[in-house]
Design a protein around this motif. Structure first.
Motif, PDB file in Angstrom:
ATOM      1  N   SER A 156       0.834  -1.200   0.000  1.00 44.99           N
ATOM      2  CA  SER A 156       0.000   0.000   0.000  1.00 44.99           C
ATOM      3  C   SER A 156       0.870   1.252   0.000  1.00 44.99           C
ATOM      4  N   ILE A 157       0.261   2.383  -0.316  1.00 42.31           N
ATOM      5  CA  ILE A 157       0.979   3.660  -0.283  1.00 42.31           C
ATOM      6  C   ILE A 157       1.478   3.933   1.127  1.00 42.31           C
ATOM      7  N   THR A 158       0.648   3.647   2.116  1.00 40.35           N
ATOM      8  CA  THR A 158       1.051   3.846   3.518  1.00 40.35           C
ATOM      9  C   THR A 158       2.279   3.019   3.861  1.00 40.35           C
TER      10      THR A 158
ATOM     11  N   ASP B 147       3.060  17.408  -2.704  1.00 39.80           N
ATOM     12  CA  ASP B 147       1.919  17.699  -3.576  1.00 39.80           C
ATOM     13  C   ASP B 147       1.354  16.423  -4.207  1.00 39.80           C
ATOM     14  N   LEU B 148       1.090  15.437  -3.345  1.00 36.16           N
ATOM     15  CA  LEU B 148       0.596  14.151  -3.835  1.00 36.16           C
ATOM     16  C   LEU B 148      -0.729  13.747  -3.192  1.00 36.16           C
ATOM     17  N   THR B 149      -1.188  14.524  -2.214  1.00 40.65           N
ATOM     18  CA  THR B 149      -2.376  14.133  -1.455  1.00 40.65           C
ATOM     19  C   THR B 149      -3.620  14.006  -2.330  1.00 40.65           C
ATOM     20  N   ASN B 150      -3.855  14.994  -3.180  1.00 36.77           N
ATOM     21  CA  ASN B 150      -5.060  14.963  -4.021  1.00 36.77           C
ATOM     22  C   ASN B 150      -5.044  13.767  -4.968  1.00 36.77           C
ATOM     23  N   GLU B 151      -3.871  13.446  -5.490  1.00 36.08           N
ATOM     24  CA  GLU B 151      -3.768  12.314  -6.418  1.00 36.08           C
ATOM     25  C   GLU B 151      -3.984  10.991  -5.689  1.00 36.08           C
ATOM     26  N   VAL B 152      -3.517  10.899  -4.439  1.00 35.36           N
ATOM     27  CA  VAL B 152      -3.733   9.689  -3.651  1.00 35.36           C
ATOM     28  C   VAL B 152      -5.206   9.544  -3.295  1.00 35.36           C
ATOM     29  N   ASN B 153      -5.829  10.648  -2.902  1.00 30.56           N
ATOM     30  CA  ASN B 153      -7.252  10.605  -2.528  1.00 30.56           C
ATOM     31  C   ASN B 153      -8.155  10.251  -3.704  1.00 30.56           C
ATOM     32  N   ALA B 154      -7.650  10.440  -4.920  1.00 31.76           N
ATOM     33  CA  ALA B 154      -8.445  10.096  -6.102  1.00 31.76           C
ATOM     34  C   ALA B 154      -8.433   8.600  -6.379  1.00 31.76           C
ATOM     35  N   LEU B 155      -7.534   7.872  -5.716  1.00 33.70           N
ATOM     36  CA  LEU B 155      -7.476   6.418  -5.897  1.00 33.70           C
ATOM     37  C   LEU B 155      -8.610   5.736  -5.135  1.00 33.70           C
ATOM     38  N   PRO B 156      -9.061   4.578  -5.571  1.00 30.74           N
ATOM     39  CA  PRO B 156     -10.211   3.904  -4.928  1.00 30.74           C
ATOM     40  C   PRO B 156     -10.026   3.668  -3.431  1.00 30.74           C
ATOM     41  N   MET B 157      -8.855   3.221  -3.011  1.00 27.25           N
ATOM     42  CA  MET B 157      -8.611   2.920  -1.609  1.00 27.25           C
ATOM     43  C   MET B 157      -7.766   3.988  -0.918  1.00 27.25           C
ATOM     44  N   LYS B 158      -7.574   5.104  -1.594  1.00 30.58           N
ATOM     45  CA  LYS B 158      -6.785   6.224  -1.054  1.00 30.58           C
ATOM     46  C   LYS B 158      -5.403   5.739  -0.590  1.00 30.58           C
ATOM     47  N   PHE B 159      -5.041   5.994   0.664  1.00 29.28           N
ATOM     48  CA  PHE B 159      -3.699   5.657   1.146  1.00 29.28           C
ATOM     49  C   PHE B 159      -3.496   4.149   1.319  1.00 29.28           C
TER      50      PHE B 159
END
Length: 556
Positions: free
Chosen positions: A402-404, A428-440
């Motif tokens: 996972s990203i986390t 500057d990656l938070t918005n792009e991560v939040n756009a993913l289905p499972m976020k972080f």
């Protein structure tokens, strides 16, 4: 081995019980006597089932445990080796070593040793019984037995040679497959699918040819081994007929003796199969031993533990790769104090990354000195050194987690959600991560294949920032971030009383605006070192960079 011995001892006895039963029937003894013999026969067969279960479970535990042990030993040793080892060995070959060769070794010390021991014990049990029953029958029916050792010796040599070739071809096949899958985007970009398929098919055909060669040699074993002993069954019919006609021996004796001849088929086959397993396993063991005996060129012999950064000094450091006459770095000298920052620039191939690899002990230091806090770098333990100097490499490598988990990779425990979110905001990656289905908690593909190049690079920077090490080294890691993100990263690096020290390798001047000192490398040598203005006045390379990038010849 104890259970195996019991199994073969019982297995050697039951034809005698069968002989007794047949003789009792032929002699028309009372049914009560035959019943006792049947009960004895049943007891022996039941005991055989128990002992067979015993050796199967214990042997299974043994060779699977041994394979697990050597696999872990190999993996630990491989991870301790330096980059030079991985430059010379393909990833596919190492994958084959940790999987296929370990499996082959397991087969040798498990089924191979079991079969060989089983065959030897059967010979030791059955042969004396046959001799005691009839010495003449024994030597005549087993007349071809002396040929077996010679045949085994000839075939085992061929197996050892051909199986090693097979393993080499398998490594090549794995390497091509791994490289193709890893570089599939490049392959598709250049429309090279057909060429890579042709290459793969060629390597696969070479592997098939090697497998068939081993199979042809293996195929000799069973026919050759069985012929030497099963021919004894035919011989028995001729040598036993007179004794049977005269009544010198009973039908029960003939049947039992024939059963023992049949039992001798397996030991001869087992010798062949066992040696076959051993030869394959020995070929794999040779390959594993070669790796295990490879000594790292960066041994961790340091005894000093450091936990803070005070100073760094390079004293006349030179470096060239093993077996290469060309120096990558020559006579490098500079200093860096705690709380200060150093920018490194230079043309491609000037030795920037090599300098960082020497500092973080990825390459051995052979000429000159590197002092950290006044201590020679080779006297410092590698673990503590890398906890002080954290290198974010130019190649953004992410794991299939996972990203986390990727951001928390270097921490002893998983980072808090708030820390992870703050680090992704900085890059500057938070918005792009939040756009993913499972976020972080979104799972990344192999090497982060489901992220863009810029996203992967920013995520690796976040992974470095969250460590809060005394010195952060960015090896051209800012090339895919914009000016706004650069400023946010610089602000994070400057937090604290004295600020985090940093070493930044970059090709863009904007990435080095705030550094205290600049080191300009050219052809592996120091062309200039000092402040922005000092370097600008003394370095033709830096002057050219400023001119090309349209920067003002002044440091704001």
């Amino acid at each position: 081995m104890f259970f195996l011995f019991l199994t073969n001892a019982l297995d050697g006895v039951y034809p005698l019980i069968m002989k007794k039963a047949l003789d009792q029937i032929e002699g028309r003894v009372p049914m009560s006597d035959i019943t006792k013999t049947c009960v004895l026969f049943f007891a022996i067969m039941t005991s055989l089932a128990v002992t067979r279960y015993g050796w199967r479970t214990h042997f299974g535990k043994f060779h699977t445990f041994a394979a697990e042990h050597i696999r872990q030993k190999l993996f630990k040793h491989v991870t301790s080796l330096g980059p030079n080892f991985f430059h010379k060995n393909q990833v596919g070959e190492l994958m084959s070593l940790l999987t296929n060769d370990v499996q082959s070794f397991r087969q040798a010390i498990g089924p191979g040793m079991l079969i060989l021991a089983d065959g030897i014990i059967i010979i030791l049990v059955v042969l004396p019984i046959m001799i005691s029953m009839n010495w003449t029958w024994t030597w005549k029916t087993l007349i071809f037995l002396p040929l077996v050792p010679f045949l085994i010796w000839k075939v085992m040599k061929l197996i050892h040679l051909n199986y090693k070739t097979q393993q080499d071809r398998f490594s090549e096949l794995t390497g091509v497959a791994q490289e193709t899958v890893g570089g599939i985007r490049v392959i598709k970009s250049f429309s090279q699918e057909d060429n890579r398929t042709t290459l793969f098919n060629g390597v696969s055909a070479a592997f098939e040819k090697a497998c068939n060669k081993v199979a042809r040699v293996d195929a000799f074993f069973v026919p050759v081994m069985e012929f030497g002993v099963t021919s004894g069954s035919v011989i028995l019919l001729f040598v036993a007929k007179d004794d049977l006609y005269s009544g010198a021996v009973t039908i029960g004796t003939f049947v039992a003796f024939h059963r023992y001849i049949q039992k001798m088929v397996w030991p001869m086959t087992a010798l062949g199969m066992g040696f076959s397993f051993f030869q394959k396993g020995y070929a794999s063991f040779d390959r594993m031993k070669e790796v295990l005996q490879t000594e790292t060129d960066i041994p961790d012999l340091g005894t000093v533990e450091i936990n803070k950064f005070e100073s760094l000094e390079f004293r006349h450091v030179s470096f060239k790769h093993k077996n290469s006459p060309v120096y990558v770095l020559k006579d490098i000298s500079f200093t860096l104090q705690a709380g200060h920052s150093l920018g490194i620039m230079g043309p491609v191939g000037s030795g920037k990354t090599t300098l960082l690899h020497l500092l973080t002990r990825l390459y051995p230091l052979e000429e000159g000195q590197i002092l950290v806090n006044g201590i020679p770098i080779e006297n410092i333990t590698q673990e503590s050194l890398r906890q002080v100097f954290l290198l974010v490499p130019q190649e953004a490598f992410l794991f299939s987690e996972s990203i986390t988990e990727n951001v928390s990779f270097g921490l002893a425990e998983r980072a808090s959600d708030s820390d992870i979110q703050r680090m992704t905001e900085i890059v500057d990656l938070t918005n792009e991560v939040n756009a993913l289905p499972m976020k972080f908690e979104s799972q990344l593909g192999e090497r982060g294949v489901n992220l863009s190049g810029g996203q992967k690079q920013r995520l690796t920077i976040a992974r470095g920032l969250i460590m809060k090490t005394p010195v952060l080294i960015l090896d051209d890691s800012l090339s895919a971030v914009d000016t706004k993100t650069e400023k946010a990263i610089e602000k994070e690096l400057s937090k604290g009383d004295s600020g985090m020290s940093r070493i930044i390798v970059a090709h863009r001047l904007s990435s080095l605006k705030t550094v205290d000192q600049l080191l300009i490398l050219k052809d592996g040598r120091v062309e200039a070192w000092g402040t922005y203005s000092q370097v600008l006045n003394s370095s033709p390379t830096f002057q050219k960079i400023v001119q090309i990038q349209g920067q003002e010849a002044s440091h704001e």
